[in-house]
Scaffold this motif. Structure first.
Motif: not given
Length: 579
Positions: A393-422
């Motif tokens: 994740t990062a707090l940074a001014d991506f759009d250059h309006d002076g305040d800090l925006d937020l970005a997050v990288a997502n991804g599960h750790i369980i490669d077969n999680i779809a078998l357990y949860h719709d």
């Protein structure tokens, strides 16, 4: 410097872990923002996406190998890390990407042996300042490290003016000293840093004000790869990685730099001995506003810890009174990625932690004096983060309006999680949120975010920096078992600029001509298992700056610059020459 003295200067210038194993799905047990001057309306900016992907067309061909085996070892789900830094001193950002490779051979609890045969190395890429990269690993010496890597830290550990690398591993950690020309030598054995355990996150910072960069390194779990646990159903294809509660946690370590890139384990002497947890992330920032760097550790499914520095490198546990050990409902979470920044314009740094699904990420609003409050819901960040598994994740001014925006990288750790949860998937889309200047965020829909959200990824690291030299912040995103990705920022309204050559950890307070005050810190953002560029980035034109005050740590004399001193003469970087 006391908080009151610091405020005067600005006015003048401007827990225990463990438990039984749980099912693989890791289901958890069941005040308004501070007002500040609003930034310009987002609708005034250019139309179109925020990010466009570049990678293979710019020379980045790195693919992470996690060595996934049918036994579903937990370490194979956690990488990979990386770092943005300038290894050759030419002013352009370079890339270091941490590799895994074949899963290590287990020889008992906490003992990891390298498999036979050639192992894939970590990779070093030289940037040309225009967004293109060349693989220079072959001529880099020890930068071609072949441990089963986790995280990377880039910093000058021996004080010679050149960037060095510290790498955490499943197995012995590595200290790689740079010569400033692209060559590195392995100084691990003499450094005192070759911890053989499973270590994870790390941060370089000056704990006691002696000018040397010390290290805090989190340790994760004690696993026995020779006798892997079975978690999940015993049907074919349903075996899963286990919850971290199935394993004992490990104690972190604090290393004091002797000044020559050799380190002493000073964990006990520094008051940090009672730190047993399951640490994945750590960040050093001034939580109290007293002019020194404190430590915050993100633990996985255990209480997070806030360690308050007395300015001399001795720490006390401030977790309970700080409100940062658990979320606002009193629950522990699966802390992973970290970001720090002033999101509401009150000149105090907030703390953002990424967590597991069904938990939400957590934003801790800074109340001053080492006290925080969970403001995730008020900020608009709770509901959008309950389904994904957040990492970098990062707090940074991506759009250059002076305040800090937020970005997050997502991804599960369980490669077969779809078998357990719709509805749950292994690969997940990244997210970004636009700040309204008062600490409230709007999630950007995929069509507005652009390529950053175009494809689900098994995201891990997310590191900001101006990779193409055009004055705005781009993103490097790493994936577990997949390619690293570069995302060019095409949203910024107009070019900003970066400050280079500042004292490490210094506070930078900027007063703008439209009456706003902005806070930045001269330290590399740590994110998850790595770091972004260490330069202080301002999403402003130099002529918008009325005054800039640089406040070094440990009571150093402040520097005050008028806006005219920040003329960049067509360049995107201002070098302040070491403060």
């Amino acid at each position: 410097m006391s908080p009151r003295a610091r405020e005067g200067l600005l006015l003048l210038g401007l827990a225990a872990c463990g438990g039984d194993a749980e099912p693989p799905a890791r289901e958890p047990a069941g005040s308004p923002p501070i007002e500040a001057a609003s930034s310009p309306a987002a609708q005034d900016g250019p139309a179109g996406p925020w990010f466009v992907e570049h990678g293979a067309d710019r020379g980045l061909d790195f693919v992470h190998q996690n060595g996934a085996l049918p036994e579903k070892h937990l370490p194979e789900t956690m990488g990979a890390g990386g770092a943005l830094f300038d290894f050759d001193g030419d002013g352009d950002l370079d890339l270091y990407l941490v590799q895994g490779g074949p899963m290590r051979i287990g020889a008992g609890p906490g003992v990891f042996l390298e498999p036979e045969g050639a192992l894939p190395p970590n990779r070093l890429y030289a940037g040309d300042g225009r967004g293109h990269f060349t693989d220079v690993t072959a001529g880099s010496g020890a930068a071609a490290h072949t441990g089963y890597g986790m995280a990377a830290v880039a910093a000058d550990f021996d004080g010679d003016g050149h960037a060095d690398l510290f790498v955490t591993n499943l197995g012995p950690d590595a200290l790689l000293l740079g010569d400033g020309r692209g060559g590195f030598r392995d100084a691990s054995a003499a450094s005192g840093l070759a911890d053989p355990r499973w270590t994870a996150g790390a941060v370089a910072f000056d704990a006691e004000g002696d000018g040397d960069l010390d290290l805090y390194v989190t340790a994760y779990l004690e696993v026995d790869l020779s006798a892997p646990l079975w978690c999940g159903d015993r049907r074919p294809g349903w075996r899963s990685v286990c919850h971290p509660d199935a394993y004992p946690g490990l104690a972190d370590r604090f290393y004091e730099n002797r000044g020559d890139a050799t380190f002493e384990d000073a964990t006990l002497r520094a008051g940090l001995g009672d730190n047993a947890g399951k640490g994945l992330g750590v960040v050093a920032f001034d939580a109290e506003g007293d002019g020194d760097l404190d430590l915050y550790v993100a633990n996985d499914s255990c209480e997070n810890r806030l360690w308050l520095n007395d300015g001399l490198g001795r720490f006390e546990d401030g977790t309970l009174l700080s409100g940062t050990g658990v979320n606002g409902r009193g629950a522990t979470e699966a802390g992973m990625g970290l970001a720090v920044g002033d999101v509401d314009g009150d000149l105090r740094a907030e703390l953002f932690v990424t967590n597991f699904d069904n938990e939400s990420n957590t934003l801790y609003g800074n109340l001053g004096g080492g006290r925080f409050r969970d403001r995730t819901a008020q900020a608009g960040l709770e509901a959008p983060s309950r389904l994904p598994v957040g990492f970098g994740t990062a707090l940074a001014d991506f759009d250059h309006d002076g305040d800090l925006d937020l970005a997050v990288a997502n991804g599960h750790i369980i490669d077969n999680i779809a078998l357990y949860h719709d509805g749950k998937t292994h690969a997940q889309r990244a997210q970004a949120f636009e700040n309204d200047g008062q600490g409230r965020f709007r999630e950007l829909p995929p069509e507005e975010l652009g390529d950053l959200a175009a494809q689900p990824l098994v995201g891990r690291g997310l590191y900001p920096g101006d990779l193409d030299g055009d004055g705005d912040l781009d993103l490097l995103v790493t994936t577990c078992g997949g390619p690293a990705r570069l995302f060019e920022n095409v949203r910024a309204r107009s070019p900003g600029f970066s400050l280079r050559g500042l004292p490490h950890g210094a506070r930078v307070v900027v007063r703008t001509r439209d009456g706003r005050a902005l806070l930045r810190t001269a330290a590399a953002p740590v994110s998850y298992f790595g770091q972004g560029a260490a330069e202080v980035h301002l999403g402003l034109a130099p002529e918008q700056v009325l005054e800039l005050v640089v406040e070094p740590l440990h009571g150093g004399a402040p520097r005050q610059l008028e806006g005219a001193a920040l003329s960049v003469n067509g360049r995107a970087v201002v070098d302040l020459g070491g403060g």
